[in-house]
Structures are given as structure tokens and as C-alpha cells.
Design a protein around this motif. Structure first.
Motif, PDB file in Angstrom:
ATOM      1  N   ALA A 188      29.823  12.710  40.246  1.00 47.36           N
ATOM      2  CA  ALA A 188      30.612  12.635  39.016  1.00 47.36           C
ATOM      3  C   ALA A 188      29.716  12.735  37.791  1.00 47.36           C
ATOM      4  O   ALA A 188      30.030  13.455  36.832  1.00 47.36           O
ATOM      5  CB  ALA A 188      31.413  11.331  38.989  1.00 47.36           C
ATOM      6  N   PHE A 189      28.590  12.046  37.817  1.00 42.39           N
ATOM      7  CA  PHE A 189      27.698  12.073  36.653  1.00 42.39           C
ATOM      8  C   PHE A 189      26.902  13.379  36.564  1.00 42.39           C
ATOM      9  O   PHE A 189      26.366  13.693  35.508  1.00 42.39           O
ATOM     10  CB  PHE A 189      26.761  10.870  36.682  1.00 42.39           C
ATOM     11  CG  PHE A 189      27.381   9.632  36.098  1.00 42.39           C
ATOM     12  CD1 PHE A 189      27.189   9.306  34.760  1.00 42.39           C
ATOM     13  CD2 PHE A 189      28.181   8.808  36.874  1.00 42.39           C
ATOM     14  CE1 PHE A 189      27.786   8.181  34.206  1.00 42.39           C
ATOM     15  CE2 PHE A 189      28.782   7.679  36.328  1.00 42.39           C
ATOM     16  CZ  PHE A 189      28.585   7.359  34.993  1.00 42.39           C
ATOM     17  N   ASP A 190      26.848  14.135  37.665  1.00 40.79           N
ATOM     18  CA  ASP A 190      26.266  15.471  37.619  1.00 40.79           C
ATOM     19  C   ASP A 190      27.319  16.517  37.277  1.00 40.79           C
ATOM     20  O   ASP A 190      27.025  17.723  37.306  1.00 40.79           O
ATOM     21  CB  ASP A 190      25.626  15.821  38.963  1.00 40.79           C
ATOM     22  CG  ASP A 190      24.353  15.027  39.222  1.00 40.79           C
ATOM     23  OD1 ASP A 190      23.745  14.558  38.237  1.00 40.79           O
ATOM     24  OD2 ASP A 190      23.972  14.871  40.401  1.00 40.79           O
ATOM     25  N   SER A 191      28.536  16.059  36.963  1.00 43.46           N
ATOM     26  CA  SER A 191      29.672  16.951  36.678  1.00 43.46           C
ATOM     27  C   SER A 191      29.881  17.923  37.825  1.00 43.46           C
ATOM     28  O   SER A 191      30.101  19.125  37.628  1.00 43.46           O
ATOM     29  CB  SER A 191      29.454  17.701  35.351  1.00 43.46           C
ATOM     30  OG  SER A 191      29.480  16.795  34.269  1.00 43.46           O
ATOM     31  N   ALA A 192      29.822  17.389  39.055  1.00 41.06           N
ATOM     32  CA  ALA A 192      29.988  18.212  40.260  1.00 41.06           C
ATOM     33  C   ALA A 192      30.929  17.538  41.245  1.00 41.06           C
ATOM     34  O   ALA A 192      30.764  17.654  42.470  1.00 41.06           O
ATOM     35  CB  ALA A 192      28.629  18.470  40.898  1.00 41.06           C
ATOM     36  N   ASP A 193      31.929  16.827  40.736  1.00 42.18           N
ATOM     37  CA  ASP A 193      32.898  16.147  41.591  1.00 42.18           C
ATOM     38  C   ASP A 193      33.925  17.173  42.075  1.00 42.18           C
ATOM     39  O   ASP A 193      34.834  17.550  41.330  1.00 42.18           O
ATOM     40  CB  ASP A 193      33.580  15.020  40.818  1.00 42.18           C
ATOM     41  CG  ASP A 193      34.415  14.105  41.724  1.00 42.18           C
ATOM     42  OD1 ASP A 193      34.924  14.596  42.758  1.00 42.18           O
ATOM     43  OD2 ASP A 193      34.560  12.918  41.396  1.00 42.18           O
ATOM     44  N   LEU A 194      33.783  17.623  43.298  1.00 45.82           N
ATOM     45  CA  LEU A 194      34.682  18.641  43.832  1.00 45.82           C
ATOM     46  C   LEU A 194      36.055  18.076  44.162  1.00 45.82           C
ATOM     47  O   LEU A 194      37.043  18.814  44.187  1.00 45.82           O
ATOM     48  CB  LEU A 194      34.066  19.277  45.085  1.00 45.82           C
ATOM     49  CG  LEU A 194      32.698  19.957  44.879  1.00 45.82           C
ATOM     50  CD1 LEU A 194      32.189  20.534  46.196  1.00 45.82           C
ATOM     51  CD2 LEU A 194      32.794  21.040  43.819  1.00 45.82           C
ATOM     52  N   GLY A 195      36.116  16.779  44.399  1.00 47.01           N
ATOM     53  CA  GLY A 195      37.395  16.170  44.731  1.00 47.01           C
ATOM     54  C   GLY A 195      38.330  16.083  43.538  1.00 47.01           C
ATOM     55  O   GLY A 195      39.539  16.315  43.669  1.00 47.01           O
ATOM     56  N   ASP A 196      37.802  15.749  42.369  1.00 50.50           N
ATOM     57  CA  ASP A 196      38.623  15.633  41.157  1.00 50.50           C
ATOM     58  C   ASP A 196      37.732  15.901  39.949  1.00 50.50           C
ATOM     59  O   ASP A 196      37.017  15.008  39.486  1.00 50.50           O
ATOM     60  CB  ASP A 196      39.250  14.238  41.062  1.00 50.50           C
ATOM     61  CG  ASP A 196      40.185  14.104  39.863  1.00 50.50           C
ATOM     62  OD1 ASP A 196      40.327  15.091  39.107  1.00 50.50           O
ATOM     63  OD2 ASP A 196      40.770  13.016  39.694  1.00 50.50           O
ATOM     64  N   PRO A 197      37.745  17.127  39.418  1.00 49.28           N
ATOM     65  CA  PRO A 197      36.889  17.466  38.268  1.00 49.28           C
ATOM     66  C   PRO A 197      37.128  16.595  37.048  1.00 49.28           C
ATOM     67  O   PRO A 197      36.248  16.497  36.188  1.00 49.28           O
ATOM     68  CB  PRO A 197      37.257  18.928  37.977  1.00 49.28           C
ATOM     69  CG  PRO A 197      37.784  19.457  39.274  1.00 49.28           C
ATOM     70  CD  PRO A 197      38.504  18.291  39.895  1.00 49.28           C
TER      71      PRO A 197
END
Length: 360
Positions: free
Chosen positions: A190-199
Motif C-alpha cells: 500500500a505504501f509503495d502504491s502497489a496494492d493490487l487488491g484495492d488501489p
């Protein structure tokens, strides 16, 4: 032998004298202006072809003054940025010290770490949202908006707050080392802005509102820059989505979302190790950011000193072209005053002459 005697009518003489008085008056006004200002009244007429040199000098001096004014503002902005980064680094350091003392098991102060982290988060957000003359210093090119959302503040774009995101990612909490690792990995994503589950849970979606780290093509976005002199540019932007600040925010958020003193013993060490890693990375990164800001401050100060010296030289050269010799100007003004006074006396005597005076 024939002699020719030229004649001058009274009308012609009066007109000639009037023009002479007019020209002398204009010359006297010009001399008086030069005496009072110390500069040539008509610079370009006096200098002739050399006036092109004055025009170039004045243009360069105008540019120099513009750079000096913008550098003064830039210096103040850099000082504000340095103060802000050092302030945040100090708060992170205090939380990190308590975290390190409780890294392996809950000991002294572990039960208050959640409150300490929450307070440090509020301080970090408030400091990073600092603005100068209406520009938010850590928003990058999107300086019209504050970069960070407060812990419990809902972002209109995602309808989530940072607190909501961490609560969703943390869930019921870890029960063992494996689940602690999984939760920490999800928070990392999430903090890498790479949350594939929920952007919407990405840092740049809910936590951050400034210039993104990457553009649509995956290339780094442009940083804030400034021209400090002709041909001399510096890139001085420090953004709240730089790795140092993201890691610091992440470490504090991981502590703020739960009371670690009540965490499952099997998961505690793994989870706290990731917290320490994030806070340490943030602390070191902020030290590097301070060094870069300080380096840019030195560049601006050095350049400003050079511009001050250059301006002095240019103004001296302009003065040499445009200034008048005060003694010569005063002497010329006095001569013109005498000349004008004599013209008035002649005019007064002529006006008193009449043929009737000789017919009586």
C-alpha cells in the motif's frame, strides 16, 4: 567703392532674442536636472553610439536583480524546508528510541507507543503540510494542495482515511510470525502504491495529494526546480511521497493502528522488526534529505554573493556612462543663468526704446 551695410529689423531681433531665451531656458532646466540627479538629462543623446552599451548593461542588471530577488525567496523556502525536515526527524527519532527498547518484547513504554505514534503522525502531517507564500513546500509541482491527509481525515477521492486503510490491512491482527509477515507485506504494498487488491488503499490514492512519484508512462515525474543564475539551475524539490517520508509514515501507522503490548507473542517480534526497519529507513532518508537541502542552500548563498558583486560592477559601469561631473554641471548652470539674465536685460532695454523718445 561700394559698401553694403546689413540691416536687422526690430522684429527680427526680438524673434532672435526670444529663441535665444527659450533655448537658454531649456538648457538651464537640463543643467539643473543634471545637478539635482547627478545623471545626464538625455543619456542616449549625450552618449550617441555608446548608448547601446548602456542598454545592454541595464538589461543585464535588471536580470541580476530579478535573480537576486527570486534567490532571496528561494533561500527562505529552503530554510523552511530544512526546519520542517529536521523537526519531523526529531519526532521520528524519539518514537524510534522507544520502539527499539521494545523491539523483541513489550517492556518499558510499550503500552503508550500507540499514542506516541499517533501524536508523531499528527506532527509529521502538520509539518509536511507547511506552506510558504501559499505554496505547500512538500507537494511537488502540485503546490496548491497540502500533500498529506491526517490520520482520521477522509480523502474525498477514495472515501477512505489513512486510519481506514491501516485498519483494513491489519484486520484482526497477526496470530503468528507468518501472518505478521503477510500483514506487513500488505502494508508495504500500500505504501509503495502497489496494492493490487484495492488501489484505493495506495499511499498516493488516500494518504498523499501532491505530485505523484511516477507519471502515466512509469517515468519519474519532474521535481521542483529553480534558476538561480543565467544557465544555472537547481532541483530542490523534497516531496512528502519520497521514500523517507513514506517509510516514516508507514512505521508510525503500523504502531498507531494497534496497541503492540496486547499483540500475540508469536507475531510481536516479526511485526516490530518491520516497524523498526521502516522508521530507521525514514530516519536515515530524512538525514539525506536535510543534506541535499543544505547543499542547495550553499549553492543559493554562493550564487547570491556572486550576483551582489556582479550587480556592484554593473551599477558602477552604468554610473560611469550616465553620471555627470557635478562641478562641470554647476559651472554650466551658472553660465547659463548669467547668459539668461543678460538676455532678459537686453530685452528689457529694447522694450523701453521708442522713436517717440527722440521726437519730444
Amino acid at each position: 567703392m561700394t559698401f553694403r551695410v546689413g540691416s536687422l529689423s526690430t522684429l527680427q531681433f526680438n524673434m532672435f532674442n526670444r529663441r535665444n531665451v527659450q533655448n537658454t531656458t531649456l538648457a538651464l532646466q537640463r543643467a539643473g536636472q543634471e545637478v539635482s540627479t547627478g545623471r545626464k538629462a538625455d543619456i542616449y543623446a549625450d552618449l550617441g553610439p555608446r548608448s547601446a552599451s548602456v542598454m545592454k548593461l541595464r538589461a543585464r542588471e535588471a536580470d541580476t536583480q530579478t535573480y537576486m530577488q527570486s534567490n532571496a525567496v528561494l533561500g527562505s523556502k529552503l530554510e523552511a524546508m530544512m526546519t520542517s525536515v529536521d523537526s519531523v526527524r526529531g519526532r521520528i527519532q524519539s518514537v524510534l528510541e522507544v520502539t527499539l527498547s521494545n523491539a523483541t518484547r513489550p517492556q518499558n513504554g510499550a503500552e503508550v507507543l500507540q499514542r506516541e505514534a499517533r501524536a508523531a503522525l499528527e506532527s509529521l502531517v502538520a509539518t509536511m503540510n507547511t506552506s510558504y507564500n501559499g505554496d505547500h513546500l512538500f507537494s511537488g509541482l502540485n503546490s496548491d494542495v497540502p500533500p498529506l491527509m491526517r490520520w482520521d481525515q477522509t480523502n474525498p477521492a477514495t472515501s477512505l482515511s489513512p486510519e481506514d486503510v491501516l485498519a483494513d490491512l491489519f484486520g484482526a491482527g497477526p496470530t503468528d510470525a507468518a501472518s505478521a509477515t503477510a500483514i506487513a507485506d500488505a502494508i508495504d504494498a500500500a505504501f509503495d502504491s502497489a496494492d493490487l487488491g484495492d488501489p484505493n488503499r495506495d499511499f498516493e490514492a488516500t494518504f498523499y495529494n501532491g505530485s505523484p512519484e511516477l507519471d502515466g508512462g512509469g517515468s519519474p515525474t519532474k521535481q521542483v526546480n529553480a534558476w538561480v543564475n543565467t544557465g544555472q539551475e537547481i532541483v530542490y524539490g523534497v516531496r512528502a511521497n519520497d521514500e523517507a517520508f513514506r517509510e516514516a509514515f508507514k512505521g508510525l501507522a503500523m504502531l498507531a493502528t494497534t496497541d503492540i503490548s496486547t499483540m500475540d507473542e508469536a507475531a510481536y517480534g516479526t511485526y516490530m522488526n518491520r516497524v523498526v526497519e521502516a522508521l530507521t529507513t525514514g530516519q536515515e532518508g530524512m538525514l539525506d534529505a536535510s543534506a541535499r537541502i543544505g547543499f542547495n542552500q550553499q549553492i543559493v548563498e554562493t550564487t547570491q554573493s556572486q550576483l551582489v558583486d556582479l550587480s556592484l560592477v554593473q551599477r558602477t559601469q552604468i554610473s560611469q556612462y550616465e553620471s555627470v561631473d557635478p562641478y562641470e554641471a554647476i559651472t554650466r548652470m551658472q553660465n547659463l543663468e548669467n547668459q539668461l539674465e543678460a538676455s532678459y536685460q537686453v530685452s528689457a532695454r529694447l522694450s523701453g526704446l521708442s522713436i517717440l523718445n527722440f521726437l519730444r
